[in-house]
Write a protein that holds these residues in place. Structure first.
Motif, mmCIF file in Angstrom:
data_model
loop_
_atom_site.group_PDB
_atom_site.id
_atom_site.type_symbol
_atom_site.label_atom_id
_atom_site.label_comp_id
_atom_site.label_asym_id
_atom_site.label_seq_id
_atom_site.Cartn_x
_atom_site.Cartn_y
_atom_site.Cartn_z
ATOM 1 N N PRO A 84 0.818 -1.209 0.000
ATOM 2 C CA PRO A 84 0.000 0.000 0.000
ATOM 3 C C PRO A 84 0.853 1.262 0.000
ATOM 4 O O PRO A 84 1.991 1.255 0.442
ATOM 5 N N ASP A 85 0.288 2.339 -0.522
ATOM 6 C CA ASP A 85 0.940 3.638 -0.460
ATOM 7 C C ASP A 85 1.052 4.052 0.998
ATOM 8 O O ASP A 85 0.218 3.719 1.823
ATOM 9 N N SER A 86 2.100 4.808 1.301
ATOM 10 C CA SER A 86 2.288 5.292 2.663
ATOM 11 C C SER A 86 1.302 6.408 2.963
ATOM 12 O O SER A 86 1.156 7.340 2.189
ATOM 13 N N GLN A 87 0.604 6.281 4.076
ATOM 14 C CA GLN A 87 -0.367 7.280 4.510
ATOM 15 C C GLN A 87 0.079 7.814 5.865
ATOM 16 O O GLN A 87 0.870 7.197 6.550
ATOM 17 N N SER A 88 -0.494 8.912 6.256
ATOM 18 C CA SER A 88 -0.195 9.459 7.565
ATOM 19 C C SER A 88 -1.086 8.830 8.637
ATOM 20 O O SER A 88 -1.050 9.238 9.783
ATOM 21 N N PHE A 89 -1.889 7.843 8.257
ATOM 22 C CA PHE A 89 -2.770 7.154 9.191
ATOM 23 C C PHE A 89 -2.950 5.715 8.719
ATOM 24 O O PHE A 89 -2.856 5.424 7.530
ATOM 25 N N PRO A 90 -3.205 4.783 9.652
ATOM 26 C CA PRO A 90 -3.436 3.397 9.248
ATOM 27 C C PRO A 90 -4.779 3.238 8.535
ATOM 28 O O PRO A 90 -5.746 3.941 8.833
ATOM 29 N N ILE A 91 -4.793 2.302 7.615
ATOM 30 C CA ILE A 91 -6.010 1.950 6.872
ATOM 31 C C ILE A 91 -6.239 0.460 7.073
ATOM 32 O O ILE A 91 -5.324 -0.341 6.892
ATOM 33 N N ILE A 92 -7.454 0.105 7.460
ATOM 34 C CA ILE A 92 -7.820 -1.299 7.653
ATOM 35 C C ILE A 92 -9.096 -1.570 6.871
ATOM 36 O O ILE A 92 -10.064 -0.826 6.985
ATOM 37 N N GLN A 93 -9.075 -2.628 6.088
ATOM 38 C CA GLN A 93 -10.268 -3.037 5.348
ATOM 39 C C GLN A 93 -10.960 -4.183 6.064
ATOM 40 O O GLN A 93 -10.303 -5.062 6.617
ATOM 41 N N LEU A 119 -10.752 -6.664 19.828
ATOM 42 C CA LEU A 119 -10.788 -5.561 18.861
ATOM 43 C C LEU A 119 -9.463 -4.805 18.794
ATOM 44 O O LEU A 119 -8.979 -4.487 17.707
ATOM 45 N N GLY A 120 -8.858 -4.552 19.941
ATOM 46 C CA GLY A 120 -7.557 -3.881 19.955
ATOM 47 C C GLY A 120 -6.499 -4.703 19.242
ATOM 48 O O GLY A 120 -5.677 -4.171 18.486
ATOM 49 N N GLU A 121 -6.520 -6.001 19.448
ATOM 50 C CA GLU A 121 -5.575 -6.911 18.794
ATOM 51 C C GLU A 121 -5.776 -6.911 17.276
ATOM 52 O O GLU A 121 -4.812 -6.905 16.508
ATOM 53 N N LEU A 122 -7.028 -6.900 16.849
ATOM 54 C CA LEU A 122 -7.311 -6.855 15.412
ATOM 55 C C LEU A 122 -6.743 -5.584 14.780
ATOM 56 O O LEU A 122 -6.127 -5.641 13.718
ATOM 57 N N ILE A 123 -6.954 -4.459 15.440
ATOM 58 C CA ILE A 123 -6.413 -3.198 14.908
ATOM 59 C C ILE A 123 -4.891 -3.263 14.868
ATOM 60 O O ILE A 123 -4.267 -2.896 13.870
ATOM 61 N N TYR A 124 -4.281 -3.776 15.914
ATOM 62 C CA TYR A 124 -2.827 -3.899 15.956
ATOM 63 C C TYR A 124 -2.305 -4.794 14.821
ATOM 64 O O TYR A 124 -1.326 -4.464 14.160
ATOM 65 N N LEU A 125 -2.947 -5.925 14.602
ATOM 66 C CA LEU A 125 -2.521 -6.855 13.556
ATOM 67 C C LEU A 125 -2.569 -6.223 12.163
ATOM 68 O O LEU A 125 -1.817 -6.620 11.273
ATOM 69 N N CYS A 126 -3.468 -5.278 11.991
ATOM 70 C CA CYS A 126 -3.668 -4.697 10.664
ATOM 71 C C CYS A 126 -2.900 -3.411 10.437
ATOM 72 O O CYS A 126 -2.839 -2.932 9.304
ATOM 73 N N LYS A 127 -2.319 -2.849 11.470
ATOM 74 C CA LYS A 127 -1.543 -1.617 11.276
ATOM 75 C C LYS A 127 -0.286 -1.936 10.490
ATOM 76 O O LYS A 127 0.409 -2.906 10.794
ATOM 77 N N GLU A 128 0.011 -1.115 9.494
ATOM 78 C CA GLU A 128 1.251 -1.297 8.733
ATOM 79 C C GLU A 128 2.439 -0.972 9.618
ATOM 80 O O GLU A 128 2.422 -0.011 10.362
ATOM 81 N N VAL A 129 3.464 -1.784 9.555
ATOM 82 C CA VAL A 129 4.669 -1.521 10.348
ATOM 83 C C VAL A 129 5.767 -0.982 9.473
ATOM 84 O O VAL A 129 5.885 -1.245 8.348
#
Length: 174
Positions: free
Chosen positions: A2-11, A164-174
């Motif tokens: 994915p393109d680099s964004q200033s915020f995480p994107i999760i689908q 839910l917190g774990e799901l968001i963490y798993l999907c954040k781009e590192v």
């Protein structure tokens, strides 16, 4: 990638009636309660068009006069409508959202895009998407006896509130 964004994107993706909207609402509520400015975008994946702005309004007249994009803002709300036949990419929509400085953008649908995804699986057959769609980071399934053989974490719908917190963490781009 994915393109680099200033915020995480999760689908959040899945077939019809797999729980995508319910999961979106849970994630939005959770992220917002954590103090994140959370934005959402839903792909209307059906062949029928969205309801147009009301006939007789100024914005409708603007569109009828030939504007390719019309907008109405007031009372803290904003509505944008693109003209018929205009193909707007997800990247263009994300660029619009970026102007409002979200901390997180949750997207329902757009299966074929490249952002980190949570797959909603209601049936065993839904797990096939893990092998067909890029960047699935987690699966949320409806029944424990599905026993999927996938290389991503699997969560169950009845206990998802705890993760839910774990799901968001798993999907954040590192």
């Amino acid at each position: 990638m994915p393109d680099s964004q200033s915020f995480p994107i999760i689908q959040v993706i899945g077939f019809k009636n797999s729980g995508k909207t319910t999961m979106m609402n849970r994630l939005i509520r959770y992220a917002s309660e954590q103090g994140l400015r959370t934005a959402s975008l839903k792909h209307h994946g059906h062949s029928d068009n969205l309801e147009p702005m009301h006939a007789g309004t100024d914005s409708f007249q603007h569109q009828e006069s030939g504007a390719f994009l019309t907008g109405v803002e007031g009372g803290g709300s904003l509505q944008l409508e693109f003209g018929k036949g205009l193909d707007v990419s997800l990247k263009q929509l994300i660029n619009i959202y970026e102007n409002f400085s979200p901390n997180l953008l949750l997207i329902e649908g757009y299966k074929r895009e490249v952002y980190p995804k949570i797959l909603m699986a209601r049936t065993k057959e839904d797990f096939e998407l893990v092998h067909q769609i890029a960047n699935i980071r987690a699966v949320v399934c409806w029944e424990k006896d599905m026993e999927p053989s996938v290389d991503v974490p699997v969560f169950y719908i009845e206990t998802i509130e705890e993760h839910l917190g774990e799901l968001i963490y798993l999907c954040k781009e590192v």
